[in-house]
Design a protein around this motif. Structure first.
Motif: not given
Lengths: 359, 359
Positions: B60-66, B86-88
């Motif tokens: 989730a963290e990497a997805l949000a940072a990306f 959903d996160i992206l």
């Protein structure tokens, strides 16, 4: 290394501008990995290359590490310091080779080389001081152009001389840099030949393009150029002559003036050339891939032109036209990813493709 | 975000395979910067993108940072987990949109969607257990194909059923994964339409290509396909119908069977498609640039075909043929920079261009 590199090998490219960028993309199309060496921050080529080294040409350690990380070295510009080339070449082959660089780095050496080959150039004279300038002006006549022997591009390092006052001013501005005086010649138009030579000596030339410059910067290239069949053949043969003499490997741009007395060589550039950008949309294998094929020892690709093209450079504020250009049919945009728009800065180009009527 | 992104913006691409690689190159041609998200090490797209995030779809963290680092998100494959989407999407728009992914991620949902649109598909039935499989086989008949509803590509997750024994074996192999049974239909050949829809609802389709598969993997695509003018129009209109219904933004591949009863939709892929690779050398704006233009809100490019093309995939050991292919005239090589050659692995493709006679 005279064997062909395999797809997957790494190509080192000196210079991270738009030419390095388009070379990098062409290399990737053949499965090669690229490593860019560039002193400036955030170079356009860095966005599309696998690796980027940000270091100067006086950084021996960085140069050696760069060279060791690649299989072959090429470049997007000719003004690479000799000491840097010595370090690089002690590790890996540099293509095109040193002789092409030595000659094209110095306008006087280049002119002498061309004359020795029996090719026509504008009249020129070596300028070392005010006395030699006076003598040269008397011989060549005004107007003429005083140029630094080294490090000029896009009209930089040049001064037009109409009067003796101009001459004094221009020589002062050069601040003692070696220079030459070039006479004007009367020409109807300028064309250029993008020529390639492979590692086994095979030569392939693209159809010559016709160039229009504005303020010393290339504005448009149109193919086909206005040339008779004989002129076209002359242009291609003299380019081949130059490449063979240099035992050249890679793509070279040869700029020619078309005059009533025949073709006069303006200058040569030992690299892919702005006037060859039309090949991206006019040929199956463009000048960038052709250059990569040569430097990795592959056979040269098919350089046949399949379409007529008008290439137009997008300079500075021309970027504002991009939304409109994006709507045009048969209009291929090529933008360089430069963050900052500056007057006179090459931001991209557009290839307008003119299809044959039968399709 | 409904405004067009400016050249220089950053496009996030989920997936670092050859499609992500060619999307990245196309984006760079328009001056966009790309950031690849890919769980696997050393992905082909990483070599040509500005940035690469190596992380899984559960991170989730990497997805949000990306997502925070890009301006818009697109993808090269449809099987992206819903939680990751959903996160992206909480950070940046995803194009093509979620509805296209929801439908194409599940073969049963996709078939129902197509039928609801009034389009023909192969006969199919939802399979939940042995009893439903028996019923379906009795209705559809053998031979038929049992397919997992999710995560299939290039013939993976599929089993051909000829006898009742096959059926039992195949269902066991699926290990309880939701499945559907598909009947065979009689078709003369397969074609595909590469269709694009812009952010304002404009639709543009490339000329349909004719596909030949070997062992479930695309072997060649030939344009033009064998189609009557009426069939060509049907193909393009039904593709436009699908894109409009989904309020789609981007390029989609629509595979069609040509049958005596008309066109039957085999499957849809909400992304650039292997059968559209020919556009790189047959059109001014290829499917990759067309997709990028759509997702950044630019006008769609000119999709007119200027040349006939035969695209051939280079699979596994076909890489040994590269030195010979490099010598062929009008043969454009596209290699993916994959380090390891494996049987069945797509290593590259070649576009053989057939020029009109007039040039």
């Amino acid at each position: 290394m005279t064997e062909a590199l395999k797809s997957g090998a790494t190509i080192g490219i000196l210079g991270g501008g738009q030419l390095g960028r388009m070379l990098s993309v062409a290399a990737s199309r053949l499965g090669f990995v690229t490593h860019i060496y560039e002193p400036g921050a955030n170079p356009p080529a860095g966005q599309v290359a696998d690796r980027l080294t940000t270091a100067g040409y006086e950084d021996a350690e960085a140069l050696a590490a760069f060279a060791a990380s690649v299989d072959v070295i090429t470049y997007e510009f000719e003004n690479i310091p000799t000491a840097a080339l010595d370090i690089l070449e002690s590790h890996r082959p540099i293509r095109p080779g040193r002789e092409a660089l030595r000659i094209s780095q110095d306008r006087l050496t280049e002119k002498n080389f061309l004359q020795d080959l029996g090719l026509k150039t504008a009249p020129f004279a070596d300028i070392t001081d005010q006395a030699s300038l006076d003598t040269a002006l008397a011989e060549i006549g005004a107007p003429a152009i005083l140029k630094t022997r080294r490090f000029g591009y896009d009209g930089k390092g040049q001064a037009r001389i109409k009067t003796l006052d101009d001459a004094q001013q221009a020589l002062g501005d050069m601040a003692g840099a070696p220079a030459l005086l070039e006479g004007f010649i009367t020409f109807s138009h300028e064309v250029s030949v993008i020529a390639a030579r492979g590692i086994k000596g095979d030569v392939s030339c693209y159809d010559p393009g016709e160039n229009v410059h504005t303020d010393g910067i290339l504005d448009t290239t149109t193919v086909p150029a206005k040339l008779s069949a004989g002129q076209r053949m002359d242009a291609v043969l003299l380019a081949a002559n130059i490449l063979n003499k240099l035992d050249y490997v890679g793509v070279m741009g040869v700029e020619l003036f078309v005059t009533p007395q025949g073709l006069v060589v303006n200058e040569i550039a030992p690299r892919v050339h702005n006037s060859g950008h039309w090949t991206q949309n006019g040929c199956t294998v463009d000048q960038f891939e052709q250059h990569i094929r040569a430097v990795v020892g592959w056979p040269l690709g098919d350089g046949q032109r399949h379409s007529d093209v008008v290439m137009e450079n997008l300079i500075g504020d021309d970027m504002d036209r991009v939304p409109e250009l994006a709507k045009e049919a048969d209009c291929a945009l090529h933008l360089y990813g430069k963050a900052e728009v500056k007057p006179g800065r090459k931001m991209g180009h557009v290839n307008r493709v003119i299809r044959s009527q039968s399709k």
